[in-house]
Design an enzyme around this catalytic site. Structure first.
Site, mmCIF file in Angstrom:
data_model
loop_
_atom_site.group_PDB
_atom_site.id
_atom_site.type_symbol
_atom_site.label_atom_id
_atom_site.label_comp_id
_atom_site.label_asym_id
_atom_site.label_seq_id
_atom_site.Cartn_x
_atom_site.Cartn_y
_atom_site.Cartn_z
ATOM 1 C CE1 TYR A 37 54.381 32.501 -10.392
ATOM 2 C CE2 TYR A 37 52.619 33.934 -11.179
ATOM 3 C CZ TYR A 37 53.840 33.318 -11.366
ATOM 4 O OH TYR A 37 54.524 33.511 -12.540
ATOM 5 C CB SER A 38 50.585 28.021 -4.341
ATOM 6 O OG SER A 38 50.504 27.036 -5.319
ATOM 7 C CB CYS A 217 52.158 21.357 -3.837
ATOM 8 S SG CYS A 217 51.957 22.873 -4.801
ATOM 9 C CD GLU A 257 47.039 23.465 -7.239
ATOM 10 O OE1 GLU A 257 46.215 22.967 -8.030
ATOM 11 O OE2 GLU A 257 46.778 24.388 -6.451
ATOM 12 C CE1 TYR A 259 54.845 25.374 -9.774
ATOM 13 C CE2 TYR A 259 52.995 24.548 -8.478
ATOM 14 C CZ TYR A 259 54.219 25.194 -8.557
ATOM 15 O OH TYR A 259 54.814 25.668 -7.406
#
Ligand code: FAD
Ligand code: A2P
Length: 259
Positions: A37-38, A217, A257, A259
């Site tokens: 988790y960022s 992101c 980034e 996901y």
């Protein structure tokens, strides 16, 4: 917000914390895998109400999907639901933090930034902006654009914080696309990459500068649409699209980034 006081856990914006969900995977009977988790916070900018404590903020979307085995049932994601169900005082096992590349550079304000976030992809940018504020605020020489894509207006995380920054800094530009309520002229859903074109007069010259960095992101796949928009931005202005895309995505100025 997880309390890190008394631990030696440290992190920098752009990194991700690993969370170890308790219990075992039903199929393998082995311990669950770590999920990343960022971080949404900066250690230089304590969260309101936690002024004297070291904390980390995560921004977690609860995963609930149709079950693969039986579509009438819901599958609850293991770790996101574990985190979202935590109560004050519960313990969480963290690993990491992970990630070195997706980070603010030294001499942060010698650069301009175009930040693209979808959904929880906003987390690292909230952390970047907290860090920039803690470093004295965004000086006039640096331009920062934040494009944030959500479906509906009740998903605009940290909206008040970003609006306050936009009111404080004329060189911080904050724009939100709401894909289910906003449309492009051709009737398609409005996404972050479309806003790059909506603000072409500002974004094209910025992208052409060698000290402008792009950070992306969120949802895997969003990077493709952004690349297409960068090309279109150029060709609409009579500039070569492949050349601009190649320049804008050079590895020292392009960070992803997804996901
Ligand atoms: P899991 O249980 O791992 O399930 C994962 C997926 O598989 C789900 O889509 C689920 O629906 C599907 N699935 C699995 N089994 C079934 C089944 N039987 N039936 C139907 N579907 C099934 N997430 C955030 O919310 N915030 C962040 O800031 C964030 N940052 C990230 C940063 C990085 C670098 C990476 C790699 C990921 C990040 N994520 C973030 C995603 C996060 O790591 C997890 O992947 C996410 O929370 C889902 O984990 P989970 O354990 O809840 O779901
Ligand atoms: P939509 O779901 O309306 O197609 P999520 O809520 O799943 O985290 O997604 C955040 C936002 O990203 C939503 O507005 C979603 O739009 C949008 N989105 C979905 N696919 C893409 C894509 N390929 N590029 C950019 N944004 C996307």
């Amino acid at each position: 917000i997880l309390d890190l006081e008394g631990t030696n856990y440290t992190y920098t914006p752009g990194q991700s914390a690993g969370v170890v969900p308790p219990g075992v995977d039903e199929t393998s009977q082995k311990a669950h895998n770590v999920r990343l988790y960022s971080v949404a916070s900066s250690l230089l900018a304590p969260e309101p109400g936690y002024e004297n404590r070291k904390t980390v903020m995560l921004c977690v979307k609860r995963v609930k999907d149709k079950h693969w085995d039986d579509a009438s049932k819901l599958y609850s994601g293991v770790c996101s639901n574990f985190i979202c169900d935590l109560k004050p005082g519960d313990s969480v096992q963290l690993t990491g933090p992970a990630g070195k590349h997706f980070a603010l550079p030294e001499n942060t304000f010698d650069y301009n930034y175009i930040l693209f976030a979808t959904g929880t992809g906003i987390a690292p940018f909230r952390a970047f902006l907290r860090e920039m504020e803690a470093a004295g605020g965004i000086p006039d020489r640096a331009k920062v654009w934040l494009f944030f894509g959500v479906r509906f207006d009740n998903e605009i995380l940290y909206d008040a914080e970003f609006k306050a920054l936009a009111a404080k800094y004329p060189n911080f530009f904050y724009r939100v696309s709401q894909s289910r309520t906003m449309q492009n002229p051709d009737g398609s859903r409005k996404y972050v990459q479309h806003m790059l074109l909506d603000y072409a007069t500002e974004t094209l010259p910025l992208l052409q500068l060698p000290n402008t960095r792009i950070y992306i992101c969120g949802l895997k796949g969003m990077e493709t649409g952004i690349a297409d928009s960068i090309k279109k931005l150029a060709t609409d202005a009579g500039v070569d699209g492949d050349t601009l895309l190649a320049q804008a995505t050079q590895k020292e100025r392009y960070f992803e980034e997804v996901y």
